[in-house]
Design an enzyme around this catalytic site. Sequence first.
Site, short mmCIF file in Angstrom:
data_model
loop_
_atom_site.label_atom_id
_atom_site.label_comp_id
_atom_site.label_asym_id
_atom_site.label_seq_id
_atom_site.Cartn_x
_atom_site.Cartn_y
_atom_site.Cartn_z
N HIS A 1 30.37 87.65 17.37
CA HIS A 1 31.81 87.70 17.08
C HIS A 1 32.44 86.32 17.28
O HIS A 1 33.22 85.85 16.46
CB HIS A 1 32.46 88.76 18.00
N GLU A 2 32.07 85.66 18.37
CA GLU A 2 32.61 84.33 18.66
C GLU A 2 32.12 83.30 17.64
O GLU A 2 32.86 82.43 17.20
CB GLU A 2 32.26 83.89 20.09
N HIS B 1 34.07 83.55 14.57
CA HIS B 1 35.35 82.84 14.69
C HIS B 1 35.16 81.36 14.38
O HIS B 1 35.98 80.74 13.71
CB HIS B 1 35.91 82.97 16.11
N GLU C 1 40.56 89.03 13.76
CA GLU C 1 39.70 89.81 14.65
C GLU C 1 38.81 90.75 13.86
O GLU C 1 37.61 90.86 14.11
CB GLU C 1 40.54 90.61 15.66
#
Lengths: 186, 356
Positions: B144-145, B148, B226
């Site tokens: 997930h990071e 980003h 997100e």
Amino acid sequence: MTGLIILGAIVLLILVFVGMYNNLVRMRNEVKNAWAQIDVQLKRRHDLIPNLIETVKGYMTHERETFEAITRARAGAVSAQASGQVGQIAQAEGQLMTAMRGFYAVAENYPQLKADANFRSLQEELTSTENKIGFARQFYNDSVLKFNTACETIPSNIVANIGGFKKAEFFEIKDEGEREVPQVKF
Amino acid sequence: MFSLIRSNQRKSAILIVLMGVLFLMIGFGLGGWIDPRAGLSGLGIAFVLWLILLLISYAGGESMLMAQAGGREIVKQDAPQLFNVVEEMTIAAGLAQPPKIFIIDSTVPNAFAVGRNDQRAAVAVTTGLLARLNRDELQGVIAHEIAHIKHRDTLFMTIAGTTLGAVIIIADLFLRGLRFQAATSRRNSKDSAGGLALMLILALLFAVIAPLLARLLYFACSRRREYLADAGSAQFTRYPEGLASALEKISGAQVNDGHINRVLEPMYIISPQAARGKSSGLFSTHPSTEERVRILRGMSGDSSLLAYEKAFSKLNAGKTILKDVPEDTPEQPTRPQHSRIKSQFHSPSAGAQRAV
């Protein structure tokens, strides 16, 4: 006037051609980079295996065939990697993975081995390297799919033909045991 | 994927300009409040301030923010498994190089990423996160990071976060000054004119509306990011369940231990504020955790961006979130649990070892 229009059309056509050509080059480079990543990780796995055997030898005294199978499969994988042929590498790596699976199954019977700190850290490294090979393969195959689609579809296939772009080969490791979920846990 | 990143970058640019305009409006209002003829000088000063802020956050954003969050950079020996997982996700996402890795000493599990591009990126996780999650869950969070970073959300968050912070602080000061003045003395009304009254009303309006608008802009955009990062995580790991179960664990363990930084708050994988029980309303940076988990679990065997989009619109009455995913995206089957992880140590002692 008509001359100008024709000239404009030609310039436009050239611009479109250049754009598509550059796009194809970019995609081909991505495929190349993705392959380089797989190559690095395969090499790393080949380097880790002798360490692993060295570590477990003391514990697993009666498993000579298992070690021999791994050593043989590793040698095959190393020479396949040197050849640079995608299909050949995939086949050799599949054999290596089958041999490793055999080893993991046997290692289950040695509780002392599982407690060895050295073995455990090697295990994490091998696990991670296998993951990295898997993820690198995933990214490589996604890149190949994009590139090959561009090589086959109109109008970029025309540019690909003129520019001599060749479709890339997918990297599919054929390993009999891969489909089923292994229940090996340490 | 590239078109997604490009559209994201375009929107980031528009948003940052809009927030800058709001910032200038406040400068104008503030100048006009001090003196009706100083509106333009206020505008000029605000513009210069804004440029300086942008430059600072662009040049040294990641190390500044990491220092602010109390993170310390680690090497491989400190946490080999975390290192390996970050490297795995870097490869899966096709980033040029792995981000720097920081650990924050906090028992509250959380994670965030900063940095303006993949060469200047960093991820941070708390010791509480390392102690609680298993390898699959950690992988989901790190993916997930990394998403980003890959989507360049980190650049947007850093710059927009700094601007938002400045807007709020200045508007706050302004309003407090007004109130103070009203309480103590009437303004010297000899030089009064219709112009002054008008300027005052304008200034007040700006001071009240600008921060609200800036917040709305920021939050509206960061929620979609997100979802996008969740979709990216599923695509990179090919295992949405890892992130889903990690989100549940993380949100179940949020407490305010004083380590939460207001500027960084929207960057965390789970917003500490939202998890503390505040509504996921208009001003929330993150969609509700239950919804994120429901979407991830609704992907049914396909981990592609398209599958995420389908799962999202099923839960949201046909609305879409990723917008420009091509319909012909090939299926990317979800892998069975642990299929890549032939053998692993899920014992609590391994977790404790990692958290050192």
